[in-house]
Each structure stands twice: as C-alpha cells, then as structure tokens.
Design an enzyme around this catalytic site. Sequence first.
Site, PDB file in Angstrom:
ATOM      1  N   GLU A   1       0.841  -1.205   0.000  1.00  0.00           N
ATOM      2  CA  GLU A   1       0.000   0.000   0.000  1.00  0.00           C
ATOM      3  C   GLU A   1       0.872   1.249   0.000  1.00  0.00           C
ATOM      4  O   GLU A   1       2.090   1.179   0.161  1.00  0.00           O
ATOM      5  CB  GLU A   1      -0.878   0.001   1.261  1.00  0.00           C
ATOM      6  CG  GLU A   1      -0.047   0.045   2.551  1.00  0.00           C
ATOM      7  CD  GLU A   1      -0.859   0.027   3.839  1.00  0.00           C
ATOM      8  OE1 GLU A   1      -1.991  -0.494   3.860  1.00  0.00           O
ATOM      9  OE2 GLU A   1      -0.323   0.540   4.850  1.00  0.00           O
TER      10      GLU A   1
ATOM     11  N   HIS B   1       0.308   5.761   1.102  1.00  0.00           N
ATOM     12  CA  HIS B   1      -0.583   6.773   1.667  1.00  0.00           C
ATOM     13  C   HIS B   1       0.234   8.011   2.003  1.00  0.00           C
ATOM     14  O   HIS B   1       1.470   7.969   1.979  1.00  0.00           O
ATOM     15  CB  HIS B   1      -1.291   6.239   2.925  1.00  0.00           C
ATOM     16  CG  HIS B   1      -0.451   5.304   3.759  1.00  0.00           C
ATOM     17  ND1 HIS B   1       0.683   5.725   4.389  1.00  0.00           N
ATOM     18  CD2 HIS B   1      -0.561   3.980   4.010  1.00  0.00           C
ATOM     19  CE1 HIS B   1       1.239   4.696   5.028  1.00  0.00           C
ATOM     20  NE2 HIS B   1       0.514   3.609   4.802  1.00  0.00           N
TER      21      HIS B   1
ATOM     22  N   HIS C   1       5.339   6.247   8.212  1.00  0.00           N
ATOM     23  CA  HIS C   1       5.514   5.249   9.270  1.00  0.00           C
ATOM     24  C   HIS C   1       6.941   5.323   9.798  1.00  0.00           C
ATOM     25  O   HIS C   1       7.884   5.461   9.018  1.00  0.00           O
ATOM     26  CB  HIS C   1       5.342   3.823   8.744  1.00  0.00           C
ATOM     27  CG  HIS C   1       3.972   3.454   8.292  1.00  0.00           C
ATOM     28  ND1 HIS C   1       2.845   3.684   9.031  1.00  0.00           N
ATOM     29  CD2 HIS C   1       3.560   2.795   7.185  1.00  0.00           C
ATOM     30  CE1 HIS C   1       1.799   3.205   8.382  1.00  0.00           C
ATOM     31  NE2 HIS C   1       2.194   2.668   7.249  1.00  0.00           N
TER      32      HIS C   1
ATOM     33  N   HIS D   1       4.869   0.287   0.105  1.00  0.00           N
ATOM     34  CA  HIS D   1       5.587  -0.448   1.152  1.00  0.00           C
ATOM     35  C   HIS D   1       4.848  -1.727   1.525  1.00  0.00           C
ATOM     36  O   HIS D   1       3.614  -1.806   1.421  1.00  0.00           O
ATOM     37  CB  HIS D   1       5.816   0.422   2.388  1.00  0.00           C
ATOM     38  CG  HIS D   1       4.565   0.984   2.993  1.00  0.00           C
ATOM     39  ND1 HIS D   1       3.910   2.069   2.468  1.00  0.00           N
ATOM     40  CD2 HIS D   1       3.824   0.600   4.070  1.00  0.00           C
ATOM     41  CE1 HIS D   1       2.841   2.338   3.195  1.00  0.00           C
ATOM     42  NE2 HIS D   1       2.749   1.454   4.169  1.00  0.00           N
TER      43      HIS D   1
ATOM     44  N   CYS E   1       5.259   0.259  15.102  1.00  0.00           N
ATOM     45  CA  CYS E   1       5.019   1.208  14.020  1.00  0.00           C
ATOM     46  C   CYS E   1       4.336   2.440  14.588  1.00  0.00           C
ATOM     47  O   CYS E   1       3.244   2.350  15.155  1.00  0.00           O
ATOM     48  CB  CYS E   1       4.145   0.571  12.946  1.00  0.00           C
ATOM     49  SG  CYS E   1       3.726   1.719  11.609  1.00  0.00           S
TER      50      CYS E   1
HETATM   51 MN    MN Z   1       1.110   1.601   5.646  1.00  0.00          MN
END
Ligand code: MN
Length: 156
Positions: free
Chosen positions: A70, A72, A76, A110, A124
């Site tokens: 994914e 975004h 992270h 990622h 995370c």
């Molecule tokens: Mn992610």
Amino acid sequence: MAESQLAPERRTLRRFDGDFAWDGVETLVYKEEGEAPFSKITRQLLHSDSGLDCELRFFDIEAGGHSTLERHQHVHAVMILHGEGECLVGDEVYQISPHDLVTVPAMEWHQFKANAGAGLGFLCMVNRERDRPQLPSESELVQLRKYAQVASFLDS
Ligand code: MN
C-alpha cells in the site's frame, strides 16, 4: 466503532509478558477481512492518547505472512522487535532484523514480509488522523515489477 477499536485505557505501566503481548492490550485483526490483501498478521494498539498526535502499534507477522502492499500520505516510523524478514519501500527491498529502523515516506509503496522460517514483529508509529491506504492498480504493479528485486519480492 467496535469495542476492539477503542483506544486502550490510560495506564502508567503495562508489563511485557515475554512473548510480545502487554498487560491489558488486546490483539486485534490487522484489517477488516476483504479490505485489502494481507496474510498471517495481527495488530496491537499500544499507545493512543489525545495528548499525542501519533499512535504506537505492534504488528506481528507469522512465518511466511505479510502486510498489505500500500501507500498513503501519512508516514511510518518502524522498529523491528523480533524475527527476520524483508520490506519493500519505494523501489528498494531491504533485509530486516531486530532493532533495525525503517522509515516509510509519504506516498511510497511499502510492504513487510516475514521470512518463511521466522515470524516478524515490529513497532510502528503513525499519525492518529491519517488518510486511507491506496492499493496498487494493475499498471502500478507492472511499473513496480520493472525492478528485478521488487518483482522477486512480490513473488516470494
Ligand atoms: Mn502503511
């Protein structure tokens, strides 16, 4: 909002049980079934407090499992806590081991994978308010596969 999605109550100390669980922290599904592809992974919400703009989660991937591929806008900050695996960030694949730090920048593809013979567990840190992850289209997957090591990661 399901009860399992509620932030944990405030508590000063949560003891580690020695096996990647913490006192009073629930083990949650990674994502809702059917929302996105993933395999053999659970999620624990360790910190979520209105006084902080971030959350700290722990993801545990069983041997051979993986997170969703994914991207975004939110970023992270990841620290590996146990196991061995690989991650894809952008068009690079990295071998990862305990205490390695991985930064996932905004809008980079990622994915995290546990090695076949070992699980992979990682912390995370993420924004509390965040945009919805995007999944790759067929043409974006074709683009990603142009990198030999990415193609081999995606097929592993
Ligand atoms: Mn992610």
